[in-house]
Motif scaffolding. Structure first.
Motif, mmCIF file in Angstrom:
data_model
loop_
_atom_site.group_PDB
_atom_site.id
_atom_site.type_symbol
_atom_site.label_atom_id
_atom_site.label_comp_id
_atom_site.label_asym_id
_atom_site.label_seq_id
_atom_site.Cartn_x
_atom_site.Cartn_y
_atom_site.Cartn_z
ATOM 1 N N SER A 43 49.969 35.724 27.761
ATOM 2 C CA SER A 43 48.900 35.786 26.762
ATOM 3 C C SER A 43 47.539 36.041 27.395
ATOM 4 N N MET A 44 47.318 35.466 28.574
ATOM 5 C CA MET A 44 46.000 35.571 29.203
ATOM 6 C C MET A 44 45.855 36.774 30.117
ATOM 7 N N THR A 45 46.928 37.191 30.780
ATOM 8 C CA THR A 45 46.809 38.259 31.785
ATOM 9 C C THR A 45 47.686 39.463 31.495
ATOM 10 N N GLY A 46 48.578 39.360 30.510
ATOM 11 C CA GLY A 46 49.447 40.480 30.174
ATOM 12 C C GLY A 46 50.783 40.467 30.897
ATOM 13 N N THR A 47 51.015 39.508 31.775
ATOM 14 C CA THR A 47 52.286 39.416 32.492
ATOM 15 C C THR A 47 52.686 37.951 32.645
ATOM 16 N N PRO A 48 53.993 37.643 32.544
ATOM 17 C CA PRO A 48 54.429 36.247 32.620
ATOM 18 C C PRO A 48 54.459 35.665 34.032
ATOM 19 N N THR A 49 54.188 36.491 35.027
ATOM 20 C CA THR A 49 54.155 36.025 36.417
ATOM 21 C C THR A 49 52.798 36.343 37.033
ATOM 22 N N VAL A 50 52.457 35.649 38.097
ATOM 23 C CA VAL A 50 51.188 35.887 38.787
ATOM 24 C C VAL A 50 51.297 37.209 39.538
ATOM 25 N N GLN A 51 50.452 38.153 39.198
ATOM 26 C CA GLN A 51 50.444 39.462 39.846
ATOM 27 C C GLN A 51 49.348 39.574 40.895
ATOM 28 N N ASP A 52 48.193 38.989 40.593
ATOM 29 C CA ASP A 52 47.030 39.105 41.465
ATOM 30 C C ASP A 52 46.371 37.729 41.579
ATOM 31 N N PRO A 53 46.779 36.927 42.577
ATOM 32 C CA PRO A 53 46.251 35.560 42.689
ATOM 33 C C PRO A 53 44.731 35.487 42.759
ATOM 34 N N GLU A 54 44.092 36.454 43.397
ATOM 35 C CA GLU A 54 42.626 36.446 43.492
ATOM 36 C C GLU A 54 41.983 36.600 42.119
ATOM 37 N N ARG A 55 42.538 37.490 41.309
ATOM 38 C CA ARG A 55 41.980 37.747 39.986
ATOM 39 C C ARG A 55 42.432 36.709 38.954
ATOM 40 N N HIS A 57 43.180 33.465 39.257
ATOM 41 C CA HIS A 57 43.014 32.038 39.539
ATOM 42 C C HIS A 57 42.578 31.245 38.304
ATOM 43 N N TRP A 58 41.754 31.820 37.460
ATOM 44 C CA TRP A 58 41.280 31.130 36.261
ATOM 45 C C TRP A 58 42.434 30.865 35.296
ATOM 46 N N SER A 59 43.358 31.835 35.166
ATOM 47 C CA SER A 59 44.474 31.628 34.241
ATOM 48 C C SER A 59 45.448 30.594 34.792
ATOM 49 N N GLU A 60 45.593 30.545 36.103
ATOM 50 C CA GLU A 60 46.466 29.539 36.705
ATOM 51 C C GLU A 60 45.893 28.137 36.529
ATOM 52 N N GLN A 61 44.574 28.037 36.437
ATOM 53 C CA GLN A 61 43.977 26.736 36.126
ATOM 54 C C GLN A 61 44.426 26.269 34.744
ATOM 55 N N LEU A 62 44.403 27.171 33.771
ATOM 56 C CA LEU A 62 44.825 26.790 32.429
ATOM 57 C C LEU A 62 46.323 26.506 32.388
ATOM 58 N N GLY A 147 37.395 31.968 31.309
ATOM 59 C CA GLY A 147 38.122 33.118 31.837
ATOM 60 C C GLY A 147 37.240 34.308 32.117
ATOM 61 N N SER A 148 35.938 34.111 32.278
ATOM 62 C CA SER A 148 35.031 35.241 32.471
ATOM 63 C C SER A 148 35.291 36.010 33.753
ATOM 64 N N ASP A 149 35.993 35.387 34.716
ATOM 65 C CA ASP A 149 36.357 36.103 35.940
ATOM 66 C C ASP A 149 37.619 36.940 35.760
ATOM 67 N N GLY A 150 38.289 36.791 34.620
ATOM 68 C CA GLY A 150 39.564 37.465 34.395
ATOM 69 C C GLY A 150 39.385 38.831 33.767
ATOM 70 N N PRO A 151 40.508 39.454 33.400
ATOM 71 C CA PRO A 151 40.459 40.786 32.785
ATOM 72 C C PRO A 151 39.864 40.723 31.379
#
Length: 152
Positions: A43-55, A57-62, A147-151
């Motif tokens: 829902s937050m990044t468009g993929t169910p797995t972590v694709q880009d840990p640097e980008r 990180h905010w979604s992984e916090q949630l 999530g302002s650092d996200g896509p």
């Protein structure tokens, strides 16, 4: 002193207004947490797995916050348990409802860290806002992540 800090950390408060619900998912047990984490990421990044840990990180916090709040609800709150994801611009809200209206979130106090129970401190540290509120027959714990650092 420690008790007052823990109580102040988790105040009874409703979440901020103007969030739009993205989805609501009911959970019946801890075995459903992996699917919840995947749905949050998608829902937050468009993929169910972590694709880009640097980008991402905010979604992984949630995701971590949702995991903590939901596992607490399943272990201590009782069914029915539901997680709601909502969004307002670049802000994401996770709210987890359980049936234990009379049991407020209670951060661990005076316990060996190896015994666990420190997830609510983690939620407080990772979120920009957090709280809980009770209604007849239900309690909801919630947290907001920026999530302002996200896509976009």
């Amino acid at each position: 002193m420690e008790r007052r800090v823990a109580v102040a950390l988790w105040q009874s408060a409703r979440p901020p207004h103007a969030f739009t619900e993205v989805w609501c998912q009911e959970l019946g047990g801890l075995g459903e947490l992996a699917a919840l984490r995947a749905r949050l990421r998608a829902s937050m990044t468009g993929t169910p797995t972590v694709q880009d840990p640097e980008r991402d990180h905010w979604s992984e916090q949630l995701v971590l916050i949702a995991d903590e709040l939901t596992s607490n609800a399943l272990r201590h709150g009782g069914a029915p348990v539901a997680a709601v994801l909502a969004r307002r611009d670049d802000q994401w809200l996770i709210a987890v409802r359980d049936a234990a209206a009379e049991v407020p979130p209670s951060p661990a106090q005076g316990r060996d860290p190896g015994l666990g129970g420190f997830g609510l401190y983690l939620v407080a540290d990772l979120s920009t806002a957090h709280g809980w509120y009770a209604e007849p027959g239900a309690k909801t714990a919630w947290a907001v992540v920026d999530g302002s650092d996200g896509p976009h």
